[in-house]
Design an enzyme around this catalytic site. Structure first.
Site, short mmCIF file in Angstrom:
data_model
loop_
_atom_site.label_atom_id
_atom_site.label_comp_id
_atom_site.label_asym_id
_atom_site.label_seq_id
_atom_site.Cartn_x
_atom_site.Cartn_y
_atom_site.Cartn_z
N ARG A 206 29.97 36.15 36.95
CA ARG A 206 31.20 36.81 36.53
C ARG A 206 32.08 35.74 35.88
NH1 ARG A 206 29.03 40.97 36.85
NH2 ARG A 206 29.53 42.78 38.14
N GLU B 225 37.23 40.19 29.92
CA GLU B 225 36.37 40.99 29.03
C GLU B 225 37.07 42.28 28.60
OE1 GLU B 225 32.76 41.62 31.20
OE2 GLU B 225 32.37 39.48 31.36
N HIS C 145 28.28 40.52 27.88
CA HIS C 145 27.99 41.03 29.23
C HIS C 145 26.87 42.07 29.21
CE1 HIS C 145 29.79 41.85 33.48
NE2 HIS C 145 28.48 42.03 33.45
O1 LIG Z 1 27.10 42.58 35.58
C1 LIG Z 1 26.41 43.47 35.93
C2 LIG Z 1 26.15 43.81 37.30
O2 LIG Z 1 26.82 43.30 38.21
O3 LIG Z 1 25.24 44.62 37.53
#
Ligand SMILES: O=CC(=O)O
Length: 334
Positions: free
Chosen positions: A251, A280, A298
């Site tokens: 993250r 984001e 992402h």
């Molecule tokens: O970032 C994506 C997830 O956590 O599945």
């Protein structure tokens, strides 16, 4: 029954189908919504003109389950308080930082996530980002496409992957798969985690700064929580050093992005491969100019194939819950 009949039936609501609250359409609905609407009465807040609290008060008081995703609204204390019958939150993500886990725990609400369905894709992507940064693949692609090869000559060489000392931050489901892949590429693996793992022989570092100091590469694979927020700061990045590369598929907020950008701009670290960012979809503009940085929006976890697995585990969790069977991917460290 035809797809449109399913949708029509679902729009009317089917009292015999168990109710599932959906605050915002999760990405898996793009292809597979019918699979959900044929099994559950979907209470879709985003389709309603009512403000969320009024929608929940009017429609969701008896609902026992909710389907949510990382890109949707935070499943906060405030939302949970408005749902007296809620007993299960199923998230389409591997990450859990958008859910108030301690509030769920104290209200007796179980949480299930994507389990292992994304781990392989995400690990592949982390390795891809690392190879791209080290060998300058995206930068070389730009060089050729801009016609520089013919006009300016050879492109600067990248650095070898084999032999790199790689530190994995977070040796969970994804981290372990990154480690195995990079071991096969001839890298040496060490890791930092909340605790030492008995199932691996890789050197364990309790301190992430000490790990960074001994590594050529850091790959961030852990979840975001209050302990990991901004865990990777200027001090850790300086320890990684001028040639060091950082990859983040966890993250964004695990790294202090402002400090990382400064380190990159001033050449205090060697490069970065980033799939996740602090705000984001906004990305620090300074990163756009840097040839030693590879950016991605992402999507490390997403492939059409993993979406099918995701559909199955989401539906499996909801069906297990409504028939009093064990959940398929219960979050146990809630
Ligand atoms: O970032 C994506 C997830 O956590 O599945």
């Amino acid at each position: 029954m035809a797809v449109s009949d399913h949708q029509e039936q679902n729009n009317r609501g089917s009292p015999e189908l168990p109710e599932v609250i959906v605050l915002k359409q999760p990405p898996v609905f793009r292809t597979f919504e019918d699979h959900f609407s044929s099994r559950f009465t979907l209470l879709k807040a985003s389709d309603s003109e009512l403000p969320l609290d009024q929608f929940l008060a009017a429609n969701a008081q008896s609902a026992q389950a909710m389907l949510c995703s990382g890109g949707g609204p935070r499943i906060s204390d405030e939302i949970l308080r408005q749902l007296p019958s809620l007993r299960l939150v199923v998230t389409t993500s591997a990450g859990l930082n958008h859910i108030d886990l301690s509030e769920c725990r104290s209200r007796g609400i179980s949480v299930a996530n994507a389990g292992d369905v994304f781990s392989a894709d995400c690990a592949d992507y982390a390795v891809g980002l690392l190879i791209d940064v080290l060998r300058k693949i995206s930068a070389a692609d730009r060089y050729v496409k801009k016609g520089h090869w013919a006009n300016l000559g050879d492109f600067p060489l990248g650095s070898k992957l084999r032999g790199k000392r790689v530190g994995i931050v977070g040796l969970g489901r994804i981290g372990i798969q990154v480690a195995k892949r990079l071991e096969a590429f001839g890298c040496s693996i060490s890791y930092n985690s909340t605790k030492k793992k008995d199932f691996v022989a890789y050197p364990f570092y309790a301190n992430v700064c000490e790990l960074a100091a001994d590594m050529d590469v850091l790959i961030i694979c852990c979840g975001l929580n209050e302990q990991t927020r901004h865990m990777i700061d200027r001090k850790v990045l300086l320890a990684l050093g001028k040639e060091g590369v950082i990859v983040n598929i966890g993250r964004g907020a695990i790294i202090n992005e402002k400090e990382m950008v400064e380190c990159l701009v001033h050449g205090e670290i060697g490069g970065a491969g980033l799939d996740v960012f602090e705000n984001e979809p906004d990305v620090s503009k300074e990163l756009f100019e840097l040839e030693n940085v590879v950016l991605s929006p992402h999507l490390a976890v997403f492939t059409p194939e993993s979406f099918e697995d995701l559909r199955d585990i989401m539906i499996g969790n909801l069906e297990a819950f409504f028939s009093n069977k064990p959940l398929l991917s219960l979050v146990t460290d809630q």
